[in-house]
Design a protein around this motif. Structure first.
Motif, PDB file in Angstrom:
ATOM      1  N   ARG A   4       0.830  -1.203   0.000  1.00 50.16           N
ATOM      2  CA  ARG A   4       0.000   0.000   0.000  1.00 50.16           C
ATOM      3  C   ARG A   4       0.862   1.250   0.000  1.00 50.16           C
ATOM      4  O   ARG A   4       0.546   2.248  -0.657  1.00 50.16           O
ATOM      5  CB  ARG A   4      -0.929   0.000   1.224  1.00 50.16           C
ATOM      6  CG  ARG A   4      -1.856   1.195   1.291  1.00 50.16           C
ATOM      7  CD  ARG A   4      -2.767   1.131   2.508  1.00 50.16           C
ATOM      8  NE  ARG A   4      -3.649  -0.030   2.442  1.00 50.16           N
ATOM      9  CZ  ARG A   4      -4.533  -0.326   3.404  1.00 50.16           C
ATOM     10  NH1 ARG A   4      -4.607   0.424   4.496  1.00 50.16           N
ATOM     11  NH2 ARG A   4      -5.311  -1.375   3.270  1.00 50.16           N
ATOM     12  N   ASP A   9      -0.288   7.500  -3.948  1.00 49.43           N
ATOM     13  CA  ASP A   9      -1.007   8.138  -2.851  1.00 49.43           C
ATOM     14  C   ASP A   9      -2.265   8.794  -3.424  1.00 49.43           C
ATOM     15  O   ASP A   9      -2.187   9.775  -4.161  1.00 49.43           O
ATOM     16  CB  ASP A   9      -0.098   9.186  -2.198  1.00 49.43           C
ATOM     17  CG  ASP A   9      -0.721   9.821  -0.957  1.00 49.43           C
ATOM     18  OD1 ASP A   9      -1.929   9.597  -0.707  1.00 49.43           O
ATOM     19  OD2 ASP A   9      -0.015  10.557  -0.251  1.00 49.43           O
ATOM     20  N   THR A  10      -3.417   8.253  -3.089  1.00 48.51           N
ATOM     21  CA  THR A  10      -4.677   8.738  -3.661  1.00 48.51           C
ATOM     22  C   THR A  10      -5.429   9.685  -2.724  1.00 48.51           C
ATOM     23  O   THR A  10      -6.584  10.016  -2.991  1.00 48.51           O
ATOM     24  CB  THR A  10      -5.595   7.558  -4.028  1.00 48.51           C
ATOM     25  OG1 THR A  10      -5.856   6.775  -2.847  1.00 48.51           O
ATOM     26  CG2 THR A  10      -4.940   6.677  -5.083  1.00 48.51           C
ATOM     27  N   ARG A  11      -4.787  10.135  -1.662  1.00 49.78           N
ATOM     28  CA  ARG A  11      -5.488  11.024  -0.719  1.00 49.78           C
ATOM     29  C   ARG A  11      -6.007  12.310  -1.358  1.00 49.78           C
ATOM     30  O   ARG A  11      -7.073  12.792  -0.961  1.00 49.78           O
ATOM     31  CB  ARG A  11      -4.574  11.344   0.464  1.00 49.78           C
ATOM     32  CG  ARG A  11      -4.368  10.182   1.426  1.00 49.78           C
ATOM     33  CD  ARG A  11      -3.459  10.569   2.565  1.00 49.78           C
ATOM     34  NE  ARG A  11      -2.112  10.852   2.082  1.00 49.78           N
ATOM     35  CZ  ARG A  11      -1.176  11.487   2.808  1.00 49.78           C
ATOM     36  NH1 ARG A  11      -1.477  11.937   4.024  1.00 49.78           N
ATOM     37  NH2 ARG A  11       0.027  11.680   2.320  1.00 49.78           N
ATOM     38  N   PRO A  12      -5.320  12.883  -2.363  1.00 42.93           N
ATOM     39  CA  PRO A  12      -5.899  14.082  -2.987  1.00 42.93           C
ATOM     40  C   PRO A  12      -7.278  13.846  -3.599  1.00 42.93           C
ATOM     41  O   PRO A  12      -8.075  14.778  -3.717  1.00 42.93           O
ATOM     42  CB  PRO A  12      -4.866  14.437  -4.067  1.00 42.93           C
ATOM     43  CG  PRO A  12      -3.580  13.904  -3.548  1.00 42.93           C
ATOM     44  CD  PRO A  12      -3.948  12.631  -2.847  1.00 42.93           C
ATOM     45  N   ALA A  14      -9.674  12.513  -2.286  1.00 37.18           N
ATOM     46  CA  ALA A  14     -10.713  12.728  -1.268  1.00 37.18           C
ATOM     47  C   ALA A  14     -11.225  14.160  -1.289  1.00 37.18           C
ATOM     48  O   ALA A  14     -12.276  14.461  -0.703  1.00 37.18           O
ATOM     49  CB  ALA A  14     -10.168  12.386   0.124  1.00 37.18           C
ATOM     50  N   ARG A  19     -10.890  15.851  -7.197  1.00 40.99           N
ATOM     51  CA  ARG A  19     -11.361  14.585  -7.752  1.00 40.99           C
ATOM     52  C   ARG A  19     -12.155  14.802  -9.040  1.00 40.99           C
ATOM     53  O   ARG A  19     -11.963  14.074 -10.023  1.00 40.99           O
ATOM     54  CB  ARG A  19     -12.232  13.850  -6.729  1.00 40.99           C
ATOM     55  CG  ARG A  19     -12.726  12.489  -7.215  1.00 40.99           C
ATOM     56  CD  ARG A  19     -13.466  11.720  -6.141  1.00 40.99           C
ATOM     57  NE  ARG A  19     -14.679  12.390  -5.710  1.00 40.99           N
ATOM     58  CZ  ARG A  19     -14.849  12.955  -4.527  1.00 40.99           C
ATOM     59  NH1 ARG A  19     -13.853  12.945  -3.648  1.00 40.99           N
ATOM     60  NH2 ARG A  19     -15.985  13.536  -4.207  1.00 40.99           N
ATOM     61  N   VAL A 138      -5.768  21.394  -2.646  1.00 39.97           N
ATOM     62  CA  VAL A 138      -5.284  20.353  -1.739  1.00 39.97           C
ATOM     63  C   VAL A 138      -4.254  20.941  -0.781  1.00 39.97           C
ATOM     64  O   VAL A 138      -3.626  21.964  -1.061  1.00 39.97           O
ATOM     65  CB  VAL A 138      -4.650  19.172  -2.509  1.00 39.97           C
ATOM     66  CG1 VAL A 138      -5.659  18.556  -3.469  1.00 39.97           C
ATOM     67  CG2 VAL A 138      -3.402  19.605  -3.276  1.00 39.97           C
ATOM     68  N   LEU A 142       0.040  17.307   0.301  1.00 34.60           N
ATOM     69  CA  LEU A 142      -0.466  16.394  -0.724  1.00 34.60           C
ATOM     70  C   LEU A 142      -0.087  16.817  -2.142  1.00 34.60           C
ATOM     71  O   LEU A 142      -0.479  16.162  -3.101  1.00 34.60           O
ATOM     72  CB  LEU A 142      -1.997  16.294  -0.620  1.00 34.60           C
ATOM     73  CG  LEU A 142      -2.555  15.729   0.681  1.00 34.60           C
ATOM     74  CD1 LEU A 142      -4.074  15.690   0.634  1.00 34.60           C
ATOM     75  CD2 LEU A 142      -2.000  14.333   0.952  1.00 34.60           C
ATOM     76  N   ALA A 145       1.705  14.128  -4.276  1.00 38.31           N
ATOM     77  CA  ALA A 145       0.768  13.081  -4.685  1.00 38.31           C
ATOM     78  C   ALA A 145      -0.162  13.593  -5.783  1.00 38.31           C
ATOM     79  O   ALA A 145      -0.451  12.885  -6.757  1.00 38.31           O
ATOM     80  CB  ALA A 145      -0.041  12.600  -3.480  1.00 38.31           C
ATOM     81  N   THR A 285       5.451  11.198  -1.630  1.00 29.55           N
ATOM     82  CA  THR A 285       4.938  12.068  -0.577  1.00 29.55           C
ATOM     83  C   THR A 285       5.817  12.033   0.660  1.00 29.55           C
ATOM     84  O   THR A 285       5.824  12.977   1.450  1.00 29.55           O
ATOM     85  CB  THR A 285       3.494  11.665  -0.208  1.00 29.55           C
ATOM     86  OG1 THR A 285       2.727  11.562  -1.397  1.00 29.55           O
ATOM     87  CG2 THR A 285       2.850  12.688   0.711  1.00 29.55           C
ATOM     88  N   THR A 421       5.714  14.036   5.512  1.00 30.06           N
ATOM     89  CA  THR A 421       4.338  13.717   5.898  1.00 30.06           C
ATOM     90  C   THR A 421       4.214  12.218   6.108  1.00 30.06           C
ATOM     91  O   THR A 421       4.995  11.419   5.595  1.00 30.06           O
ATOM     92  CB  THR A 421       3.347  14.162   4.828  1.00 30.06           C
ATOM     93  OG1 THR A 421       3.655  13.474   3.615  1.00 30.06           O
ATOM     94  CG2 THR A 421       3.412  15.652   4.604  1.00 30.06           C
TER      95      THR A 421
END
Length: 422
Positions: A4, A9-12, A14, A19, A138, A142, A145, A285, A421
């Motif tokens: 993982r 890193d797919t947090r952006p 969110a 998105r 963002v 982030l 990413a 990241t 981070t």
């Protein structure tokens, strides 16, 4: 957990606004690549002349430079959402006109080149603006990413678009490809409409020549940011051997004059490597020393291109093992280039003030577009003297030497770091 951490890193994603733009970009990039392939193909079909096809470089690069710089100034002086609305609408209009001229059978190469030039002008303003808004969408942690996710989509489109266009042109003709691009752009327009107002912080002056000069003056006074452009020019000028792919595919790997499998694999290898690098970009990241990361990424790029040239030289007219090695080397280079670009983009967004982000992104688009074109000239000339494989391998060596010298000359760039981070 280790896997993982390796994946992107797919947090952006969110963040709803990011998105929506990212998902829309998936559709839009493929559509745009359809036009990128269709324009030169239609010109060649009209004229039967590669010289006319070559004019797309002039008609594309000139507005890209002029409007890239001016567009960056515009992005620093007006609401960026409004500017995106105007330029996205302009891109839709030009794509629709491409469709009209093809459907109507005008067969006028100068109309086609003129439309292409107008389209590139809108693109040159739109692209820096789209990137300059990222810090407003963002969190700063982030940004690496987010940049990686955006570049992964761009590179995937560079693979999928030409493949789809190449298959469809014989069956659908050019008009349907232009129409598809027009429809795909509506997805981006919808995403832009949903954005909030994005005014520039502390805007002053007017978006004219003086503003462009002020942006360049600001860049000259920021050695870290300036070096992010210098090392990219080094990497592209010495290390981008795409102008040699036709000759290497034919001479080194025994492909036909007009293209063939080896030719296609060489052209697809760098963007394919960049996509793989993007999928496996979870580590970016977590990097603190982003300047050092850029230098190391470009060293890997240079070594990979050197390996590509050596593989081409060893092939001696036969495909098989050495073609696989050459493609692998280019893919490794593509992954390294993706990492370098993600870090450089992050540095430009995080280390610059909001008042100049648009202008710096304008310079970025000029360097990204102009560097490979200069490389085409340099590699073509070198190949005429020493041969294509030696020119490619030598360019890779010069890339490594050049970026190391640049790093030693400006140690502040290598020392540049951000807070890590989780």
């Amino acid at each position: 957990m280790q896997i993982r951490g390796l994946l992107a890193d797919t947090r952006p994603l969110a963040v709803p606004a990011f998105r929506r733009l990212w998902i829309a970009n998936i559709v839009t990039v493929v559509g745009a690549q359809l036009t990128v392939v269709a324009v030169p193909a239609q010109i060649y079909a009209m004229t039967g002349s590669s010289a006319y096809v070559g004019l797309t470089g002039v008609f594309g690069l000139v507005p890209l430079i002029a409007f890239g710089l001016w567009g960056g100034a515009l992005a620093d002086h007006m609401d960026r959402r409004l500017l995106l609305l105007v330029t996205t609408s302009g891109l839709i209009a030009t794509s629709a006109l491409f469709w009209v001229q093809a459907a109507a059978g005008w067969n006028d190469v100068w109309v086609l080149l003129g439309l292409f030039s107008v389209q590139q002008a809108f693109f040159a303003i739109n692209q820096p603006t789209r990137t300059a808004i990222l810090p407003k969408l963002v969190d700063s942690s982030l940004l690496p990413a987010a940049a990686s996710l955006n570049m992964t989509v761009m590179q995937a489109g560079a693979i999928a678009g030409p493949l789809v266009a190449g298959v469809l042109i014989p069956f659908t003709g050019f008009a349907w490809l232009y129409l598809a691009d027009t429809v795909c752009l509506l997805a981006t327009l919808a995403a832009v409409i949903s954005l909030p107002s994005l005014p520039v912080e502390g805007v002053t002056g007017t978006p004219g020549l003086r503003s462009v000069i002020e942006g360049l003056t600001y860049l000259a006074g920021q050695p870290v940011l300036l070096m992010s452009f210098v090392v990219d020019v080094i990497a592209m000028l010495f290390g981008m051997p795409r102008a040699l792919f036709p000759e290497i595919a034919h001479v080194s790997f025994g492909g036909p004059d007009e293209g063939g499998l080896a030719f296609a694999l060489l052209f697809a290898a760098i963007p394919a490597g960049a996509v793989i690098g993007g999928v496996l970009s979870g580590w970016v990241t977590r990097i603190e020393r982003q300047g050092l990361a850029v230098v190391l990424s470009i060293v890997v790029w240079g070594l990979a291109i050197t390996g590509f040239g050596l593989a081409a030289g060893a092939a001696d007219g036969s495909a098989g093992f050495w073609l696989a090695v050459a493609v692998l080397m280019l893919a490794v280079g593509g992954a390294a280039d993706m990492a370098s670009a993600a870090f450089r983009q992050t540095m430009l967004l995080a280390a610059a003030s909001d008042q100049v982000r648009g202008r710096l992104q304008g310079v970025f688009i000029v360097v990204v577009a102009g560097g490979p074109r200069l490389a085409d000239v340099a590699h073509g000339g070198a190949a005429a003297v020493v041969g294509a494989s030696v020119a490619a391998a030598g360019g890779g060596v010069l890339t490594v030497v050049g970026v190391v010298v640049a790093a030693l000359a400006v140690p502040a760039f290598v020392r540049y770091r951000v807070a890590r981070t989780a």
